[in-house]
Design an enzyme around this catalytic site. Structure first.
Site, PDB file in Angstrom:
ATOM      1  N   ILE A  17       9.780   8.909  10.267  1.00  0.00           N
ATOM      2  CA  ILE A  17      11.127   9.424  10.033  1.00  0.00           C
ATOM      3  C   ILE A  17      11.806   8.695   8.886  1.00  0.00           C
ATOM      4  O   ILE A  17      12.481   9.310   8.052  1.00  0.00           O
ATOM      5  CB  ILE A  17      11.964   9.318  11.323  1.00  0.00           C
ATOM      6  CG1 ILE A  17      11.415  10.275  12.390  1.00  0.00           C
ATOM      7  CG2 ILE A  17      13.439   9.643  11.045  1.00  0.00           C
ATOM      8  CD1 ILE A  17      12.037  10.101  13.767  1.00  0.00           C
ATOM      9  N   ASP A  73      10.854  -7.838   7.380  1.00  0.00           N
ATOM     10  CA  ASP A  73      10.851  -7.842   8.836  1.00  0.00           C
ATOM     11  C   ASP A  73      12.313  -8.002   9.223  1.00  0.00           C
ATOM     12  O   ASP A  73      12.933  -9.025   8.898  1.00  0.00           O
ATOM     13  CB  ASP A  73      10.014  -9.013   9.354  1.00  0.00           C
ATOM     14  CG  ASP A  73       9.924  -9.070  10.875  1.00  0.00           C
ATOM     15  OD1 ASP A  73      10.832  -8.528  11.548  1.00  0.00           O
ATOM     16  OD2 ASP A  73       8.970  -9.675  11.393  1.00  0.00           O
ATOM     17  N   TYR A 111      13.444  -1.539  27.053  1.00  0.00           N
ATOM     18  CA  TYR A 111      13.523  -0.633  25.904  1.00  0.00           C
ATOM     19  C   TYR A 111      14.884   0.042  25.833  1.00  0.00           C
ATOM     20  O   TYR A 111      15.487   0.148  24.755  1.00  0.00           O
ATOM     21  CB  TYR A 111      12.422   0.426  25.973  1.00  0.00           C
ATOM     22  CG  TYR A 111      12.555   1.488  24.899  1.00  0.00           C
ATOM     23  CD1 TYR A 111      12.409   1.162  23.552  1.00  0.00           C
ATOM     24  CD2 TYR A 111      12.858   2.810  25.237  1.00  0.00           C
ATOM     25  CE1 TYR A 111      12.546   2.131  22.557  1.00  0.00           C
ATOM     26  CE2 TYR A 111      12.995   3.782  24.251  1.00  0.00           C
ATOM     27  CZ  TYR A 111      12.841   3.439  22.925  1.00  0.00           C
ATOM     28  OH  TYR A 111      12.990   4.394  21.946  1.00  0.00           O
TER      29      TYR A 111
END
Length: 372
Positions: free
Chosen positions: A22, A74, A168
């Site tokens: 995406i 990162d 999550y």
């Protein structure tokens, strides 16, 4: 599909996780307007299982008509983000748009989720989003029409979306809470919104969750790119919104959505955190040939007793990361009250006990090895 209008021409768009999926699709959509795109992602060298690097993405962006700056980032590393922001400002003169796309996912329950995975999800999804936003905001405030767009869901507090993968959900909702807070904090100065798909999107992460049969139940990444574009060309007064891709495209006059489907006409799988129940999602995936890597709490709770408890202990002790670090295999000796003892071995996996249990342990070890 939504046509480009040129409104992002000359704008500098900083996108995390833009080397594939995406994130890259949004980058290419902006590039077709003539935007400058900062490809902020970790993959500098080709990955054995995942397509694309920051350099291949940059080449595609420039081929599409934009300018690209590939940066090794990162989002857990403040120094790397700072350096990428500084490079972007030096090369392009500022930053107009930030897309927080980088994300980590691990759909496991509390006992099955190693703390290293928890830290990874919180570090990338929540902290990474907050940190990247914090470092870009001083430059966004100088832009004529600045936007922050987080790829995160509406805050659905139905407990069903927490019970099977609490860590999550906390991490992903953290991104959404950044939208709530920052939209109000910078109202009138920076538009801060969230974007989430109505259906599953075919990405490497979705292939991992649903297996090879999941693709035909998905839409292509282009629908998210078009929806993002529809948001980013709006004025800063459009802020604090939790946007669903299909909904905003309908307001843009899009009526035909089959063009976004991987397999037009095939039933589509609703995405997480919307109104569909997780049990229904897993069932629909299986009905159409996919193999969900997650199951509902009901299925998990059916496995009880000493053997199940033993496996929970093993999962808490022996993670794939430990296996990778030690480069070893393990022997499990079961006796008496089924209290497991674990011994490191340098040779072949040996299991004492009944054949059924041996098969289960063999499968578990094979699964661990497959993740290395």
């Amino acid at each position: 599909m939504l046509h480009n209008t040129g409104k992002l021409a000359g704008c500098t768009v900083f996108i995390t996780g833009a080397s594939r999926g995406i994130g890259k699709a949004i980058a290419l959509k902006a590039a077709r307007d003539g935007a400058n795109v900062v490809v902020a992602a970790k993959t500098a060298d080709p990955h054995p299982k995942l397509p694309g690097t920051i350099y291949t993405a940059a080449a595609e962006i420039e081929a599409a008509g934009g300018k690209a700056l590939p940066c090794i980032v990162d989002v857990r590393d403040e120094k790397q983000i700072n350096e990428a922001v500084e490079q972007a400002v030096e090369k392009f003169g500022g930053i107009d748009i930030l897309v927080n796309n980088a994300s980590a996912i691990n759909l496991t329950g509390t006992l099955e989720t190693p703390m290293k995975k928890v830290d990874l999800m919180l570090g990338i999804n929540l902290r990474g989003t907050y940190l990247t936003s914090k470092l870009c905001i001083p430059h966004l405030l100088k832009s004529k029409n600045p936007h922050i767009l987080n790829l995160s869901p509406p805050l659905n507090l139905n407990p069903i979306w927490f019970k099977n993968h609490t860590a999550y959900t906390i991490a992903k909702y953290g991104m959404s809470m950044c939208v709530l807070g920052m939209a109000e904090e910078f109202k009138g100065s920076i538009a801060v919104n969230a974007l989430w798909p109505k259906t599953a999107i075919q990405t490497a992460a979705m292939d991992m969750l649903g297996g090879s049969g999941i693709g035909k139940q998905c839409r292509k990444v282009e629908i998210m790119a078009d929806a993002a574009y529809a948001i980013l060309k709006k004025p800063t007064s459009f802020t604090g919104q939790f946007v669903i891709d299909e909904d905003i495209l309908k307001t843009e006059g899009i009526k035909e959505f089959d063009v976004y489907a991987v397999e037009p006409g095939h039933p589509l799988l609703p995405d997480f955190f919307l109104d569909q129940q997780p049990e229904d999602l897993a069932k629909q995936m299986e009905e159409h040939g996919a193999t969900p890597a997650f199951k509902s709490g009901k299925a998990d709770s059916a496995a009880t007793g000493p053997i199940s408890d033993m496996f929970n202990i093993i999962r808490g002790i022996l993670s794939p990361d430990i296996v990778k670090t030690t480069q070893g295999v393990y022997r499990f000796d079961l006796s008496g009250k089924l209290k497991p003892t674990m011994a490191f071995m340098s040779g072949k996996l040996k299991i004492k006990g009944d054949m059924g249990l041996a098969i289960k342990l063999e499968k578990m070890m094979a699964m661990m090895k497959s993740k290395l």
